[in-house]
Design a protein around this motif. Sequence first.
Motif, PDB file in Angstrom:
ATOM      1  N   GLY A  75      -2.993   9.313   5.658  1.00 47.63           N
ATOM      2  CA  GLY A  75      -1.569   9.771   6.927  1.00 47.63           C
ATOM      3  C   GLY A  75      -0.322   9.808   6.006  1.00 47.63           C
ATOM      4  N   ARG A  76      -0.617   9.459   4.341  1.00 46.03           N
ATOM      5  CA  ARG A  76       1.147  10.138   3.251  1.00 46.03           C
ATOM      6  C   ARG A  76      -0.002  11.479   2.881  1.00 46.03           C
ATOM      7  N   GLY A  77      -1.316  11.715   2.524  1.00 48.90           N
ATOM      8  CA  GLY A  77      -0.856  12.756   1.888  1.00 48.90           C
ATOM      9  C   GLY A  77      -1.652  12.061   0.311  1.00 48.90           C
ATOM     10  N   ILE A  78      -2.170  13.591  -0.315  1.00 47.94           N
ATOM     11  CA  ILE A  78      -2.241  13.381  -1.832  1.00 47.94           C
ATOM     12  C   ILE A  78      -1.175  13.569  -3.011  1.00 47.94           C
ATOM     13  N   ASP A  79      -1.175  12.375  -3.819  1.00 48.03           N
ATOM     14  CA  ASP A  79       0.361  12.708  -4.774  1.00 48.03           C
ATOM     15  C   ASP A  79       0.293  13.974  -5.478  1.00 48.03           C
ATOM     16  N   ALA A  80       1.530  14.706  -4.740  1.00 43.33           N
ATOM     17  CA  ALA A  80       1.725  15.341  -4.738  1.00 43.33           C
ATOM     18  C   ALA A  80       1.621  16.390  -6.122  1.00 43.33           C
ATOM     19  N   ASN A  81       2.437  15.368  -6.363  1.00 42.74           N
ATOM     20  CA  ASN A  81       3.137  15.271  -8.216  1.00 42.74           C
ATOM     21  C   ASN A  81       2.083  15.305  -8.910  1.00 42.74           C
TER      22      ASN A  81
ATOM     23  N   LEU B  51       9.647   1.996  -5.222  1.00 47.67           N
ATOM     24  CA  LEU B  51       8.941   2.013  -5.679  1.00 47.67           C
ATOM     25  C   LEU B  51       8.590   3.064  -6.473  1.00 47.67           C
ATOM     26  N   VAL B  52       8.593   4.614  -5.903  1.00 48.01           N
ATOM     27  CA  VAL B  52       8.236   5.485  -5.825  1.00 48.01           C
ATOM     28  C   VAL B  52       9.206   6.973  -5.404  1.00 48.01           C
ATOM     29  N   GLY B  53       9.645   7.386  -6.322  1.00 44.01           N
ATOM     30  CA  GLY B  53      10.537   8.174  -5.916  1.00 44.01           C
ATOM     31  C   GLY B  53      10.106   9.660  -6.481  1.00 44.01           C
ATOM     32  N   PRO B  54      10.484  10.650  -5.719  1.00 42.58           N
ATOM     33  CA  PRO B  54      10.603  11.719  -5.432  1.00 42.58           C
ATOM     34  C   PRO B  54       9.490  12.451  -6.271  1.00 42.58           C
ATOM     35  N   ASP B  55      10.153  12.014  -7.531  1.00 39.33           N
ATOM     36  CA  ASP B  55       9.605  12.411  -8.629  1.00 39.33           C
ATOM     37  C   ASP B  55       8.066  11.329  -9.694  1.00 39.33           C
ATOM     38  N   ASP B  56       8.732  11.381  -8.646  1.00 35.89           N
ATOM     39  CA  ASP B  56       6.781  10.054  -9.430  1.00 35.89           C
ATOM     40  C   ASP B  56       5.801   9.577  -8.565  1.00 35.89           C
TER      41      ASP B  56
ATOM     42  N   LEU C 177      -2.785   9.715 -13.260  1.00 44.12           N
ATOM     43  CA  LEU C 177      -1.826  10.386 -13.382  1.00 44.12           C
ATOM     44  C   LEU C 177      -1.235   9.012 -11.960  1.00 44.12           C
ATOM     45  N   LEU C 178      -0.890   8.092 -12.443  1.00 42.39           N
ATOM     46  CA  LEU C 178      -0.536   7.352 -12.230  1.00 42.39           C
ATOM     47  C   LEU C 178       1.123   6.876 -13.152  1.00 42.39           C
ATOM     48  N   GLN C 179       2.152   5.456 -11.770  1.00 42.98           N
ATOM     49  CA  GLN C 179       2.842   5.169 -12.472  1.00 42.98           C
ATOM     50  C   GLN C 179       1.845   3.086 -12.484  1.00 42.98           C
ATOM     51  N   ASP C 180       2.445   2.561 -13.633  1.00 41.08           N
ATOM     52  CA  ASP C 180       2.196   0.787 -13.950  1.00 41.08           C
ATOM     53  C   ASP C 180       3.291   0.543 -13.162  1.00 41.08           C
ATOM     54  N   LEU C 181       2.514  -0.217 -12.084  1.00 44.27           N
ATOM     55  CA  LEU C 181       3.377  -0.913 -11.146  1.00 44.27           C
ATOM     56  C   LEU C 181       3.285  -3.123 -11.347  1.00 44.27           C
ATOM     57  N   SER C 182       2.961  -2.537 -12.463  1.00 42.66           N
ATOM     58  CA  SER C 182       1.351  -4.268 -13.042  1.00 42.66           C
ATOM     59  C   SER C 182       2.695  -5.186 -12.880  1.00 42.66           C
ATOM     60  N   ASP C 183       4.238  -5.298 -12.950  1.00 42.28           N
ATOM     61  CA  ASP C 183       5.110  -5.726 -12.916  1.00 42.28           C
ATOM     62  C   ASP C 183       5.757  -6.605 -11.700  1.00 42.28           C
ATOM     63  N   VAL C 184       5.627  -5.871 -10.831  1.00 43.26           N
ATOM     64  CA  VAL C 184       5.478  -5.779  -9.474  1.00 43.26           C
ATOM     65  C   VAL C 184       4.988  -6.735  -8.734  1.00 43.26           C
ATOM     66  N   GLU C 185       6.154  -7.840  -7.768  1.00 47.33           N
ATOM     67  CA  GLU C 185       5.002  -8.778  -7.073  1.00 47.33           C
ATOM     68  C   GLU C 185       4.574  -7.854  -5.979  1.00 47.33           C
ATOM     69  N   LEU C 186       3.559  -7.835  -5.535  1.00 45.60           N
ATOM     70  CA  LEU C 186       3.032  -6.213  -4.160  1.00 45.60           C
ATOM     71  C   LEU C 186       2.525  -7.621  -3.629  1.00 45.60           C
ATOM     72  N   GLU C 187       1.585  -7.754  -4.021  1.00 48.53           N
ATOM     73  CA  GLU C 187       0.619  -9.027  -3.044  1.00 48.53           C
ATOM     74  C   GLU C 187       0.400  -9.375  -1.720  1.00 48.53           C
ATOM     75  N   ALA C 188       0.209  -9.427  -0.385  1.00 44.78           N
ATOM     76  CA  ALA C 188       0.923 -10.306   0.077  1.00 44.78           C
ATOM     77  C   ALA C 188      -0.602 -11.190   1.257  1.00 44.78           C
TER      78      ALA C 188
ATOM     79  N   SER D  29      -5.546  -2.256  -9.475  1.00 40.12           N
ATOM     80  CA  SER D  29      -5.542  -2.274  -7.795  1.00 40.12           C
ATOM     81  C   SER D  29      -5.746  -0.979  -7.075  1.00 40.12           C
ATOM     82  N   ARG D  30      -5.458  -0.921  -5.898  1.00 38.45           N
ATOM     83  CA  ARG D  30      -5.619  -0.061  -4.793  1.00 38.45           C
ATOM     84  C   ARG D  30      -4.253   1.144  -5.019  1.00 38.45           C
ATOM     85  N   THR D  31      -3.982   2.104  -4.905  1.00 39.48           N
ATOM     86  CA  THR D  31      -2.967   2.608  -5.485  1.00 39.48           C
ATOM     87  C   THR D  31      -1.356   2.550  -3.918  1.00 39.48           C
ATOM     88  N   VAL D  32      -0.413   2.213  -4.069  1.00 36.53           N
ATOM     89  CA  VAL D  32       0.324   2.023  -3.931  1.00 36.53           C
ATOM     90  C   VAL D  32       1.218   3.363  -3.226  1.00 36.53           C
TER      91      VAL D  32
END
Length: 841
Positions: free
Chosen positions: A593-599, A689-694, A480-491, A681-684
């Motif tokens: 600090g942000r909780g579980i994914d409500a959606n 990238l993640v809207g209120p309904d995502d 129950l995630l959205q695919d962000l594979s094409d986004v550059e997220l590593e630092a 990956s870890r979740t992001v």
Amino acid sequence: MVWTGTWVAERLGVELIGDEELPALLGLALRRNPKRAHLLVSSVLGKHVPQHPSVVYGSGLGLGLRVRELLGAEDAGRAVVLGYAETATALGHAVADGLGTAPYLHSTRRPVPGVTTAGGFEESHSHATSHLLLPEDPELLAGKGPLVLVDDEFSTGNTVLNTIRGLHERYPRDRYVVVALVDMRGPADRDRLTGFAAEIGARVDLISLAAGTVGLPDGVLEKGQELVARHETGRPALPAPRTRTRTAPAGPPAGPPAPVRVALDWPADVPDGGRHGFTPGHRARLEAALPAMTTALTRALAPAPDHGPAGGPRVLVLGFEELMYAPLRLAGALEDAGLDVRYSTTTRSPVLAVDDPGYAIRTRLVFPAHDDPADGPGERYAYNVAGGGFDAVVAVVDSAADTPELHAPDGLLAQLAAHIPRVVLAVVPSYTPRPRPRPHPQAATERMAATEAPERSSMLPEPLRGPAFSSYAPEEVGWLLQDLSDVELEAPTEEREEAIQRGGAHYAESLPVEYQPSARYQELFHSALDASADRIAHAVGIVTETVLAEKSGRPVLVSLARAGTPVGVLMRRWARHRHGLDLPHYAVSIVRGRGIDANALRWLAAHHDPADVVFVDGWTGKGAITRELAAALRESDEFAGFDPEIAVLADPGSCVRTYGTREDFLIPSACLNSTVSGLISRTVLRSDLVGPDDFHGAKFYRELEGADVSVAFLDAVEACFDEVADTVDTDVKDLLAGDRTPTWEGWAAVERISEEYGIHDVNLVKPGVGETTRVLLRRVPWKILAKRGAGADLAHVRLLAEQRGVPVEEVDDLPYTCVGLIHPQYTRGATGADGKAVVSR
């Protein structure tokens, strides 16, 4: 005539025991399956074996008439029929037609945006396991009349019983009727149905064409797997098409003729099938339109004057996966018009083909999926079509499947044209349910509030599944995630740590660069797995048996991605291996600090009873995630039905009641990152990238496939299940009888260490082998505290510490095997140019 189970029976000793009609109804074939190599192949279903449409439809219609007689006219008038995708969709339709007045719905594996889900279930033996119930009318299943469930084969009864259990909680009723072509249950499964009916306080009847059991000698699974492997390795090419000798005109040889497309003029107000519901009124309008559609097909099938068989062509009407009823009725109409017709459909299920008259699957065509399936691309199959002596084939698909893949050089139409002289394509329009206005929230009744999902949950996508997302098999877990594979997220690690500690960023807003283990470290992983697989299997057994003992009904496993996901998969495998249970399993994101994914919770509540959900994690450290989950669920009345208790493999911090062990030992899945967790990956969680309904996001590292050990880890642990089973049975009884109250001693130890080492921030103290490994792989470590005398469990920790230049300090009186300390005053200068040397300030 040779029985089509002879080939398998002679080689494996498999036999059908029971009613004398069984050999006429069932043949045998083989498939690659870790639990059951043999496959019962129906000769009257119209799925794998082309059959006269009158026989296929008549079998279901007759069963429906028997159900009507069993129920009586009054109850039959209140009944609803539910069929199973993909094999029983047309059979369920025919049963509903036999009842005469019953609306029909079949489960589906095709999610439809905007349609509220009335339920869902998993089917472990299937190659695509998520079944959805998507009625256009949300009240279709809510009545009190009998529910008639239709499947092609009733073997163990698990799928049907799980469906009834789930629906009964939302829509209780007094009577159920189970209908199948064959009832192949053993005595224990029959007793289980009787006990189940008593448990829910309802009458459950069963009707079938024939009943019996399958006799299986010892070692049949291994022999079957060996046979499959041998024949798949040396499988010969498909036989040449059986054609009549014709005089060909002079000139160069021509390729297969292009398919002929026929405009069916399908009635606009009639659904293409029962995916969203099909009423007796729909059936009447379809039957009124059949003559015109039959005429159009007959014209397309007429042979050219200079060729073709005398007496008319031999025709196959080929349906498409769940789309079985529409092509069946078209085939029946052609048969009634005097044509020599057979009917079958394509399928998702891979089965071995052996060209022998005593084997049920003589040939198979393989082609790519052509309807953009939710679980990703894959192979599809058509059996007993090539070499079947057909002069023409009518391929019937819905408009969602009329895609470039269907018409591709390796697609279904090209495969058919290579073996059958004339290919006709008929496309049925995919039915789109009409939007239904929702009642005003203040006007909703209590029952509707309990059964309908919130508006947003109906718009959320279906879970991501492998192989499109993750290297796990699709039935193992739905993400129950959205695919962000094409986004550059590593630092870089040091940049992330500085930003996190200065409060400028949250750890879930970026990803660390994936650690690539050295050859020496990989050897440590494999040696650790060899040494501890049985220990992990024992812990998996303990935690799974505890969950099964304390959760009534069928638990729904919801792992906390990503460390919890391998554990959730193993728990699901244990339940299937030991009890034959098919437990749904999903992975969701939780962020400190942000909780579980409500959606994600809203999606779960729309598809399952929240009371059945069991949250799963890999291990506890100090219990921060345990507290995070409990706090998140307390904050909203919307999620009051979820139990905040977490089930973990290892609980060294004594933070939970449900665990496999409280020892702090090396869990090999903690040694690596994505390459032991399905390449995820870890979740992001980042606002841009993640809207209120995502759903929260994550990446699928497809490029690391060569280093992936995710399935190897699972298989190694599962291989030890039988070895530890007896010990688990004994130990879990003792555990359930004892005091499992959390002491939170781990949290107390973390607070003490934080003060003693001058850190003054418990979030920088990571206790336990798993958390210490994470510090070394992802964060900027300061030092490692190791329990004096700790041995092999710390070999990988010592190696990582050596590679990063981190001191290891041995201490006494440590409740954990080790503790990782993140550098308490991190700046960019706290590491050297190589990113390894750590300087204390």
